[in-house]
Design an enzyme around this catalytic site. Structure first.
Site, PDB file in Angstrom:
ATOM      1  N   LYS A   1     -43.153  30.457  -9.349  1.00  0.00           N
ATOM      2  CA  LYS A   1     -43.149  31.628 -10.220  1.00  0.00           C
ATOM      3  C   LYS A   1     -43.606  31.275 -11.630  1.00  0.00           C
ATOM      4  CE  LYS A   1     -42.763  35.760 -11.582  1.00  0.00           C
ATOM      5  NZ  LYS A   1     -43.891  36.654 -11.234  1.00  0.00           N
TER       6      LYS A   1
ATOM      7  N   GLU B   1     -57.975  40.943 -10.586  1.00  0.00           N
ATOM      8  CA  GLU B   1     -56.528  40.971 -10.330  1.00  0.00           C
ATOM      9  C   GLU B   1     -56.237  41.406  -8.898  1.00  0.00           C
ATOM     10  OE1 GLU B   1     -54.044  39.780 -11.562  1.00  0.00           O
ATOM     11  OE2 GLU B   1     -52.361  40.899 -10.684  1.00  0.00           O
TER      12      GLU B   1
ATOM     13  N   ASN C   1     -35.886  18.668 -14.763  1.00  0.00           N
ATOM     14  CA  ASN C   1     -37.042  19.549 -14.590  1.00  0.00           C
ATOM     15  C   ASN C   1     -38.047  19.115 -15.641  1.00  0.00           C
ATOM     16  OD1 ASN C   1     -38.762  21.560 -13.950  1.00  0.00           O
ATOM     17  ND2 ASN C   1     -37.518  23.227 -14.794  1.00  0.00           N
ATOM     18  N   GLY C   2     -39.288  18.800 -15.230  1.00  0.00           N
ATOM     19  CA  GLY C   2     -40.306  18.364 -16.197  1.00  0.00           C
ATOM     20  C   GLY C   2     -40.984  17.100 -15.692  1.00  0.00           C
TER      21      GLY C   2
ATOM     22  N   TRP D   1     -39.206  21.106  -7.074  1.00  0.00           N
ATOM     23  CA  TRP D   1     -40.581  21.474  -6.675  1.00  0.00           C
ATOM     24  C   TRP D   1     -41.400  20.229  -6.990  1.00  0.00           C
ATOM     25  CZ3 TRP D   1     -45.021  23.548  -9.750  1.00  0.00           C
ATOM     26  CH2 TRP D   1     -46.029  24.076  -8.944  1.00  0.00           C
TER      27      TRP D   1
ATOM     28  N   CYS E   1     -38.735  23.453 -10.714  1.00  0.00           N
ATOM     29  CA  CYS E   1     -37.371  23.021 -10.391  1.00  0.00           C
ATOM     30  C   CYS E   1     -36.345  23.956 -11.025  1.00  0.00           C
ATOM     31  CB  CYS E   1     -37.151  21.613 -10.934  1.00  0.00           C
ATOM     32  SG  CYS E   1     -38.395  20.459 -10.367  1.00  0.00           S
TER      33      CYS E   1
ATOM     34  N   HIS F   1     -76.702  39.374  -7.587  1.00  0.00           N
ATOM     35  CA  HIS F   1     -77.141  38.028  -8.012  1.00  0.00           C
ATOM     36  C   HIS F   1     -76.505  36.951  -7.139  1.00  0.00           C
ATOM     37  CE1 HIS F   1     -79.004  39.819 -11.511  1.00  0.00           C
ATOM     38  NE2 HIS F   1     -77.893  40.504 -11.708  1.00  0.00           N
TER      39      HIS F   1
ATOM     40  N   LYS G   1     -54.182  39.084  -6.189  1.00  0.00           N
ATOM     41  CA  LYS G   1     -53.005  39.545  -5.444  1.00  0.00           C
ATOM     42  C   LYS G   1     -53.175  39.270  -3.961  1.00  0.00           C
ATOM     43  CE  LYS G   1     -50.652  39.707  -7.895  1.00  0.00           C
ATOM     44  NZ  LYS G   1     -50.997  39.338  -9.180  1.00  0.00           N
TER      45      LYS G   1
ATOM     46  N   GLU H   1     -53.278  35.370  -3.043  1.00  0.00           N
ATOM     47  CA  GLU H   1     -52.088  34.533  -3.296  1.00  0.00           C
ATOM     48  C   GLU H   1     -50.924  34.891  -2.377  1.00  0.00           C
ATOM     49  OE1 GLU H   1     -50.048  34.745  -7.058  1.00  0.00           O
ATOM     50  OE2 GLU H   1     -50.697  36.793  -7.369  1.00  0.00           O
TER      51      GLU H   1
ATOM     52  N   ARG I   1     -37.922  30.610  -7.436  1.00  0.00           N
ATOM     53  CA  ARG I   1     -38.811  29.801  -8.282  1.00  0.00           C
ATOM     54  C   ARG I   1     -39.664  28.847  -7.466  1.00  0.00           C
ATOM     55  NH1 ARG I   1     -36.080  29.104 -13.570  1.00  0.00           N
ATOM     56  NH2 ARG I   1     -36.705  26.947 -13.622  1.00  0.00           N
TER      57      ARG I   1
HETATM   58  C1  AGP Z   1     -49.870  35.854 -10.729  1.00  0.00           C
HETATM   59  O1  AGP Z   1     -49.600  36.686  -9.590  1.00  0.00           O
HETATM   60  C2  AGP Z   1     -49.547  34.423 -10.459  1.00  0.00           C
HETATM   61  N1  AGP Z   1     -48.216  34.260 -10.001  1.00  0.00           N
HETATM   62  C3  AGP Z   1     -49.936  33.494 -11.593  1.00  0.00           C
HETATM   63  O2  AGP Z   1     -51.328  33.575 -11.729  1.00  0.00           O
HETATM   64  C4  AGP Z   1     -49.314  33.787 -12.981  1.00  0.00           C
HETATM   65  O3  AGP Z   1     -49.843  34.981 -13.503  1.00  0.00           O
HETATM   66  C5  AGP Z   1     -49.695  32.631 -13.928  1.00  0.00           C
HETATM   67  O4  AGP Z   1     -49.116  31.456 -13.413  1.00  0.00           O
HETATM   68  C6  AGP Z   1     -49.232  32.853 -15.370  1.00  0.00           C
HETATM   69  O5  AGP Z   1     -47.842  32.957 -15.412  1.00  0.00           O
HETATM   70  P1  AGP Z   1     -47.160  33.495 -16.783  1.00  0.00           P
HETATM   71  O6  AGP Z   1     -47.629  34.889 -16.989  1.00  0.00           O
HETATM   72  O7  AGP Z   1     -45.677  33.402 -16.533  1.00  0.00           O
HETATM   73  O8  AGP Z   1     -47.604  32.596 -17.883  1.00  0.00           O
END
Ligand code: AGP
Length: 608
Positions: free
Chosen positions: A603, A481, A100-101, A74, A2, A504, A485, A488, A27
């Protein structure tokens, strides 16, 4: 996650609030709303969906007032719809709250309030706050908010207004970031500096337990006992254009192309070339204290967990101290064997990830020392850790983390050098590492200059249903990684694996429809990767290989080649990450995906 914006001052509130919400769009959200004092009472507009829908409502029926609050939601409790959108109102519609929370005791509070006659309109935990404040309201808004928050368990960043105490905004935080912006004769509250940067660079980051009262002639901060608190005023040096897209079609592409500069910023002023080490002022650890640690735990989530794995390999190889990498979401609920001789490195771009923050607090409770590797200045993890390394990557707006990842690896390399040289690594072994670091910005630029080659490869694969990413050693985390990418932002299922692990089980997946990305720079395990490439080719797999030189042993075995510059083993994941970010980006764009705001993602995940 949020977003919250609030304004009090001489100007009309609604355009400022809507502008602030738009700057928080990245966000992730699913509804939005505003509450503004119109001289007679609290007037609200709310809408599910995009902020443009809310803007249409406000334009159609303007609200005339110079004090108000706004929110992008959100969903965590209750569907994204009109009823559940914030702001939420008290029974008498005199009090409006945005939040927010998560209010963990929301159900019991709701029941108690219903028992004394309150009627609820939504399924949200937030609405409980509106009725609870109403219950305590006796003419002074901040007193009622304090009373209400004393009953609340959970996390909150809130802003509250009341038509019965109409010339103030009361804001409070516990576990969800909130800041106060100090303008010229006007005051703001926001969950993120980007919402108000167009109007002020002077901000105060509230701490957990702080409550701020913003009025037309000033602001004050008190604690939960209503005692006055003094908080530092931070001057933000991010420019708006750093937040805007800067001519790129997406924030993600802008941030990929920023990496030569951002990793330079991470290193800036920290390299001691002659001594072959790094200086890190913010870690708040003397040499003696650094030498007292018996072990290191690195905890993080998502992409930050991938950089943590690279950090583990670096630190163990050079500093010769045991390192464990833990998913924060798991670590926080385990019973880990750690204590005062454990250094807990906490990696987080946002500095607000709930699982990572909780894991850090758990480690600190057990006596471990916490070192934060964070991007957002003033974030909760940055402020609650015992010391840290800011990665200085600038605001990362794209939900998929790119420049933060490479800067995290750089920060881990700087820390590794600092520790390893203390623990006996000779200067002549440290110097080549420093020299390799200094070459990286130009080497990344070399990869970016050939982005079109990667885009043409992406054209061949944007209809793939699955992908495998394989690497060894330092490039096993790079494979993880690269897969994250792709999945996601393009929604293609992708898995990262240690290359040798394929036999395996995953090798059963290989056929002519399975693209396999091999991260195969000429490093110490290159020859082993070649045999894995042969295994895939023998089964008809389509091979994309990241290589650092022309390799006769790969001739005829790979379908597509992405060349990256040569570097020392520990930095090969950085030069592998950049083309894999581009590959994921171009495939996602060609599939019409929402690259900056992928579905279901936020985010910063500030809820469990
Ligand atoms: C990465 O592309 C993602 N958006 C997600 O995995 C992110 O790295 C994870 O939520 C951790 O976020 P932070 O680094 O802000 O703690």
């Amino acid at each position: 996650m949020c977003g919250i914006v609030g304004y009090v001052g001489p100007r009309l509130a609604s355009p400022l609030l809507l502008e602030g919400l738009k700057r928080l769009e990245y966000r992730g959200y699913d509804s939005a709303g505003v509450a503004i004092m119109n001289g007679k009472g609290v007037e609200t507009r709310k809408a599910p969906g995009k902020i443009s829908e809310l803007e249409r409502l406000v334009t159609a029926a303007p609200i005339h007032g110079t004090l108000g609050i706004a929110h992008t939601r959100w969903a965590t409790h209750g569907a994204p719809n009109f009823c559940n959108a914030h702001p939420h109102l008290s029974c008498d519609n005199n009090i409006a709250v945005v939040h927010n929370g998560i209010i963990e005791n929301g159900s019991s509070l709701r029941q108690a309030l219903e028992d004394v006659g309150h009627t609820f309109r939504s399924e949200t935990d937030t609405e409980v706050l509106a009725h609870l404040i109403e219950e305590f309201f006796d003419g002074n808004l901040e007193e009622a908010v304090l009373e209400a928050l004393r009953k609340v368990e959970g996390t909150y960043g809130i802003a509250v207004v009341s038509s019965r105490d109409p010339n103030k905004i009361v804001a409070a935080r516990k576990g969800s970031p909130l800041l106060v912006g100090l303008g010229e004769g006007e005051y703001f509250v926001a969950s993120d500096v980007s919402a108000i940067l167009a109007h002020t660079r002077q901000v105060i980051y509230l701490d957990d337990g702080d409550l701020a009262v913003l009025e037309r002639d000033g602001y004050r901060i008190i604690d939960m006992q209503a005692l006055p608190m003094t908080r530092a005023v931070n001057s933000i040096d991010w420019d708006l254009d750093m937040i805007e897209r800067g001519g790129f079609p997406h924030f993600m592409l802008k941030e990929i192309f920023e990496q030569p500069t951002t990793i330079e910023n991470t290193m800036r002023g920290r390299l001691l070339v002659e001594e072959g080490t790094a200086k890190l002022g913010g870690i708040n650890l003397t040499n003696e204290e650094l030498l007292e640690f018996d072990n290191i735990v690195i905890t993080a989530c998502g992409t930050s967990w991938h950089s943590a794995l690279i950090g583990e390999f670096m630190i163990e190889e050079l500093a010769r101290i045991p390192v464990e990498v833990e998913y924060a979401s798991e670590f926080r609920y385990r019973n880990p064997v750690i204590g005062p001789r454990t250094l807990c490195i906490v990696i987080s771009q946002s500095g607000e990830t709930a699982d990572t923050l909780a894991a850090m607090r758990e480690a600190q409770k057990r006596g471990a020392r916490a070192l934060g590797i964070v991007n957002v200045v003033g974030s909760t993890i940055a402020r609650e850790s015992d010391g840290g390394i800011y990665i200085h990557a600038g605001p990362e707006i794209g939900v998929a983390s790119t420049k933060a990842f490479t800067s995290q690896v750089i920060a881990l390399a700087l820390f590794t050098l600092r520790l390893a040289r203390l623990r006996g690594l000779p200067a002549e072994e440290g110097r080549p590492i420093v020299e390799a670091l200094q070459k990286l910005p130009a080497q990344i630029k070399d990869v970016l200059d050939r982005a079109d080659e990667i885009e043409s490869i992406a054209d061949e694969f944007n209809d793939a249903a699955n992908f495998l990413y394989l690497g060894r050693g330092y490039n096993f985390p790079a494979a993880l990684e690269g897969a994250l990418k792709l999945k996601e932002i393009s929604y293609i299922h992708a898995e990262g694996y240690p290359a040798a692990e394929m036999k395996h089980g995953p090798i059963a997946l290989i056929d002519e429809n399975m693209p396999v990305v091999f991260i195969a720079p000429h490093d110490s395990v290159f020859d082993k990767v070649v045999s894995n490439v042969q295994e895939v080719k023998a089964r008809g797999g389509r091979v994309i290989a990241l290589t650092s030189r022309s390799e006769p042993s790969l001739a005829g075995k790979i379908d597509y080649e992405i060349r990256v510059p040569e570097t020392i083993d520990m930095f090969t994941p950085i030069l592998a990450a950049v083309p894999l970010q581009l590959l994921a980006y171009y495939i996602a764009v060609k599939r019409g995906a929402n690259v900056d705001q992928p579905r279901n993602l936020a985010k910063s995940v500030t809820v469990e």
